[in-house]
Write a protein that holds these residues in place. Structure first.
Motif, PDB file in Angstrom:
ATOM      1  N   SER A  96       0.826  -1.198   0.000  1.00  0.00           N
ATOM      2  CA  SER A  96       0.000   0.000   0.000  1.00  0.00           C
ATOM      3  C   SER A  96       0.866   1.255   0.000  1.00  0.00           C
ATOM      4  CB  SER A  96      -0.903   0.014   1.239  1.00  0.00           C
ATOM      5  OG  SER A  96      -0.139   0.271   2.402  1.00  0.00           O
ATOM      6  N   ASP A  97       0.220   2.408  -0.153  1.00  0.00           N
ATOM      7  CA  ASP A  97       0.975   3.660  -0.151  1.00  0.00           C
ATOM      8  C   ASP A  97       1.618   3.915   1.209  1.00  0.00           C
ATOM      9  OD1 ASP A  97      -1.750   4.099   0.773  1.00  0.00           O
ATOM     10  OD2 ASP A  97      -1.315   6.246   0.772  1.00  0.00           O
ATOM     11  N   VAL A  98       1.017   3.414   2.288  1.00  0.00           N
ATOM     12  CA  VAL A  98       1.642   3.553   3.602  1.00  0.00           C
ATOM     13  C   VAL A  98       2.962   2.794   3.635  1.00  0.00           C
ATOM     14  CG1 VAL A  98       1.431   3.078   6.071  1.00  0.00           C
ATOM     15  CG2 VAL A  98      -0.551   3.873   4.781  1.00  0.00           C
ATOM     16  N   LEU A 233     -11.483  18.808   7.530  1.00  0.00           N
ATOM     17  CA  LEU A 233     -11.873  17.417   7.623  1.00  0.00           C
ATOM     18  C   LEU A 233     -10.859  16.643   8.460  1.00  0.00           C
ATOM     19  CD1 LEU A 233     -12.878  16.736   3.901  1.00  0.00           C
ATOM     20  CD2 LEU A 233     -14.357  17.419   5.788  1.00  0.00           C
ATOM     21  N   VAL A 234     -11.268  15.479   8.953  1.00  0.00           N
ATOM     22  CA  VAL A 234     -10.377  14.604   9.700  1.00  0.00           C
ATOM     23  C   VAL A 234     -10.329  13.253   9.005  1.00  0.00           C
ATOM     24  CG1 VAL A 234     -10.835  15.759  11.892  1.00  0.00           C
ATOM     25  CG2 VAL A 234     -12.235  13.786  11.220  1.00  0.00           C
ATOM     26  N   ALA A 235      -9.362  12.424   9.393  1.00  0.00           N
ATOM     27  CA  ALA A 235      -9.252  11.082   8.809  1.00  0.00           C
ATOM     28  C   ALA A 235      -8.629  10.146   9.831  1.00  0.00           C
ATOM     29  CB  ALA A 235      -8.416  11.105   7.534  1.00  0.00           C
ATOM     30  N   SER A 236      -8.940   8.867   9.706  1.00  0.00           N
ATOM     31  CA  SER A 236      -8.308   7.830  10.518  1.00  0.00           C
ATOM     32  C   SER A 236      -7.187   7.207   9.693  1.00  0.00           C
ATOM     33  CB  SER A 236      -9.336   6.773  10.927  1.00  0.00           C
ATOM     34  OG  SER A 236     -10.305   7.338  11.794  1.00  0.00           O
ATOM     35  N   LEU A 237      -5.935   7.385  10.154  1.00  0.00           N
ATOM     36  CA  LEU A 237      -4.758   6.981   9.390  1.00  0.00           C
ATOM     37  C   LEU A 237      -3.873   6.073  10.229  1.00  0.00           C
ATOM     38  CD1 LEU A 237      -3.699  10.447   7.895  1.00  0.00           C
ATOM     39  CD2 LEU A 237      -5.219   8.744   6.879  1.00  0.00           C
ATOM     40  N   PRO A 238      -3.049   5.238   9.580  1.00  0.00           N
ATOM     41  CA  PRO A 238      -2.061   4.466  10.323  1.00  0.00           C
ATOM     42  C   PRO A 238      -1.084   5.397  11.042  1.00  0.00           C
ATOM     43  CG  PRO A 238      -2.349   3.580   8.112  1.00  0.00           C
ATOM     44  CD  PRO A 238      -3.074   4.887   8.141  1.00  0.00           C
ATOM     45  N   ALA A 239      -0.757   5.055  12.275  1.00  0.00           N
ATOM     46  CA  ALA A 239       0.151   5.894  13.051  1.00  0.00           C
ATOM     47  C   ALA A 239       1.509   6.035  12.372  1.00  0.00           C
ATOM     48  CB  ALA A 239       0.315   5.310  14.454  1.00  0.00           C
ATOM     49  N   SER A 240       1.933   4.997  11.654  1.00  0.00           N
ATOM     50  CA  SER A 240       3.258   5.053  11.025  1.00  0.00           C
ATOM     51  C   SER A 240       3.345   6.141   9.962  1.00  0.00           C
ATOM     52  CB  SER A 240       3.601   3.689  10.413  1.00  0.00           C
ATOM     53  OG  SER A 240       2.679   3.341   9.387  1.00  0.00           O
ATOM     54  N   VAL A 244       5.620   9.936   9.770  1.00  0.00           N
ATOM     55  CA  VAL A 244       6.438  10.415   8.658  1.00  0.00           C
ATOM     56  C   VAL A 244       5.906  11.729   8.090  1.00  0.00           C
ATOM     57  CG1 VAL A 244       7.269   9.896   6.330  1.00  0.00           C
ATOM     58  CG2 VAL A 244       7.193   8.083   8.065  1.00  0.00           C
ATOM     59  N   LEU A 245       4.592  11.771   7.820  1.00  0.00           N
ATOM     60  CA  LEU A 245       4.016  12.933   7.139  1.00  0.00           C
ATOM     61  C   LEU A 245       3.530  14.020   8.095  1.00  0.00           C
ATOM     62  CD1 LEU A 245       1.930  11.273   4.268  1.00  0.00           C
ATOM     63  CD2 LEU A 245       4.267  12.165   4.204  1.00  0.00           C
ATOM     64  N   PRO A 247       4.883  15.812  10.637  1.00  0.00           N
ATOM     65  CA  PRO A 247       5.690  17.040  10.738  1.00  0.00           C
ATOM     66  C   PRO A 247       5.740  17.826   9.434  1.00  0.00           C
ATOM     67  CG  PRO A 247       6.828  15.162  11.738  1.00  0.00           C
ATOM     68  CD  PRO A 247       5.659  14.604  10.991  1.00  0.00           C
ATOM     69  N   ARG A 248       5.683  17.148   8.307  1.00  0.00           N
ATOM     70  CA  ARG A 248       5.783  17.835   7.004  1.00  0.00           C
ATOM     71  C   ARG A 248       4.483  18.530   6.629  1.00  0.00           C
ATOM     72  NH1 ARG A 248       8.825  12.973   3.580  1.00  0.00           N
ATOM     73  NH2 ARG A 248      10.349  12.470   5.202  1.00  0.00           N
ATOM     74  N   LEU A 249       3.357  17.938   7.016  1.00  0.00           N
ATOM     75  CA  LEU A 249       2.057  18.484   6.623  1.00  0.00           C
ATOM     76  C   LEU A 249       1.342  19.182   7.771  1.00  0.00           C
ATOM     77  CD1 LEU A 249       0.677  15.527   4.429  1.00  0.00           C
ATOM     78  CD2 LEU A 249       1.833  17.619   3.674  1.00  0.00           C
ATOM     79  N   ALA A 250       1.988  19.314   8.911  1.00  0.00           N
ATOM     80  CA  ALA A 250       1.382  19.938  10.098  1.00  0.00           C
ATOM     81  C   ALA A 250       0.107  19.193  10.502  1.00  0.00           C
ATOM     82  CB  ALA A 250       1.097  21.422   9.842  1.00  0.00           C
ATOM     83  N   LEU A 251       0.223  17.888  10.632  1.00  0.00           N
ATOM     84  CA  LEU A 251      -0.883  17.049  11.078  1.00  0.00           C
ATOM     85  C   LEU A 251      -0.615  16.602  12.506  1.00  0.00           C
ATOM     86  CD1 LEU A 251      -1.247  14.749   7.929  1.00  0.00           C
ATOM     87  CD2 LEU A 251      -2.643  16.749   8.514  1.00  0.00           C
ATOM     88  N   ARG A 252      -1.675  16.353  13.256  1.00  0.00           N
ATOM     89  CA  ARG A 252      -1.492  15.870  14.615  1.00  0.00           C
ATOM     90  C   ARG A 252      -2.553  14.845  14.969  1.00  0.00           C
ATOM     91  NH1 ARG A 252      -5.034  18.724  17.969  1.00  0.00           N
ATOM     92  NH2 ARG A 252      -5.919  20.608  17.059  1.00  0.00           N
ATOM     93  N   ARG A 253      -2.208  14.023  15.912  1.00  0.00           N
ATOM     94  CA  ARG A 253      -3.108  12.990  16.395  1.00  0.00           C
ATOM     95  C   ARG A 253      -4.113  13.576  17.380  1.00  0.00           C
ATOM     96  NH1 ARG A 253      -1.124   7.257  18.962  1.00  0.00           N
ATOM     97  NH2 ARG A 253      -3.114   6.609  19.870  1.00  0.00           N
ATOM     98  N   VAL A 254      -5.331  13.064  17.325  1.00  0.00           N
ATOM     99  CA  VAL A 254      -6.390  13.506  18.223  1.00  0.00           C
ATOM    100  C   VAL A 254      -6.902  12.296  19.003  1.00  0.00           C
ATOM    101  CG1 VAL A 254      -8.655  14.598  18.396  1.00  0.00           C
ATOM    102  CG2 VAL A 254      -7.058  15.316  16.593  1.00  0.00           C
TER     103      VAL A 254
END
Length: 312
Positions: A96-98, A233-240, A244-245, A247-254
């Motif tokens: 997969s892309d992950v 919008l939000v999404a459920s993504l693999p933690a891995s 990686v992405l 810090p680059r995309l300014a995303l954070r876990r909730v």
């Protein structure tokens, strides 16, 4: 052309056209060969179905024995010798892309060191589906959430945790949401194949009594991450991939009130390649490199989701 090899290829591909392409002959040559086999065995062998063919009971019964006989003959001719340092063979991997973002760089580095003259062809999971899965002849191994089943082997690599992700500057979300806030969010849903999302995640929302408001369906986790980075919008993504992405995309876990969601990621391969010395070496390399979790710590043999303190 060997008629038995031709029949084995058609049974594997379920298509005269694809079989002809694999054998480097014309579809007419395959059709003529099938006609000779039908006459010799007094059985239709293959029946047209849509754009492909399906085997008769006689052909289905012949298939496994035919595959074993051809494999044994190939092994008798070529022997078991395999030198990773000199092989120029091409190996194919579906991931997969992950996995392409998180696992592929160290895989390629290890592959280049172990088999410097060999070639690695990487394809997506949807390409694996289009090629007829691992039962086809296009893909050697796959890394993904698939499971062991008749004809397909599986070895666990690691556990992947699924987490809720939002952009850092989201106007209403902080580090944690309660049930009412979770119900008000709009989501990006990842479906690698149409209609096939994460069933375990859907069950967690149902158990909590929250109906997800899905605004966008996408085929990859990287697309979901890019959308979340530029919208509310939000999404459920693999933690891995968040590691990686993020810090680059300014995303954070909730953090959420949902029960934890973990997916088992396996190495998968078909029985037809199980005894191949080169592919055994390739699988060993993948287990050694991709069998480490994204954190780089020693692989855990088992993860009990009920004991995890984090949640998606």
């Amino acid at each position: 052309m060997n008629l038995l090899l031709m029949l084995d290829t058609v049974l594997t591909e379920r298509s005269v056209v694809r079989a002809a392409r694999r054998l480097h002959v014309t579809p007419s040559a395959v059709s003529n060969g099938l006609a000779r086999l039908r006459a010799a065995l007094e059985d239709p062998l293959l029946i047209r179905s849509g754009r492909g063919v399906v085997p008769t009971p006689r052909a289905a019964a012949l298939g496994p024995a035919l595959a074993r006989a051809l494999r044994d003959l190939d092994q008798a001719i070529h022997g078991d010798g395999f030198d990773p340092g000199t092989t120029d063979r091409e190996f194919s991997l579906a991931v997969s892309d992950v996995g392409q973002i998180v696992k592929l760089p160290p895989i390629v580095a290890a592959f280049a060191a172990k088999m410097p003259r060999a070639r690695l062809r990487v394809v997506s999971i949807d390409t694996l589906f289009a090629a007829g899965g691992l039962a086809g002849t296009e893909i050697d191994v796959a890394i993904g959430a698939g499971e062991k089943r008749p004809g397909v082997h599986a070895e666990t690599l690691y556990q992947e945790q699924i987490v809720l992700v939002a952009r850092a500057g989201h106007p209403t979300i902080r580090s944690r949401v309660i049930q009412t806030q979770l119900a008000a969010l709009r989501h990006v849903e990842v479906q690698v194949a149409p209609g096939h999302g994460n069933r375990q995640l859907a069950a967690r929302y149902a158990a909590l009594g929250v109906a997800r408001n899905i605004a966008v369906f996408v085929p990859t986790f990287t697309a979901a991450a890019a959308i979340v980075a530029s919208t509310d919008l939000v999404a459920s993504l693999p933690a891995s991939i968040l590691n990686v992405l993020g810090p680059r995309l300014a995303l954070r876990r909730v953090a959420t009130p949902l029960a934890p969601v973990e997916t088992t990621i396996n190495l998968l391969w078909h029985e037809r390649t199980h005894q191949d010395p080169a592919l055994r070496a390739f699988r060993d390399l993948l287990v050694r490199v991709a069998g480490l979790p994204p954190s780089g710590k020693k692989k855990r043999e088992h993860v009990d989701p009920a004991r995890s303190r984090s949640s998606p």
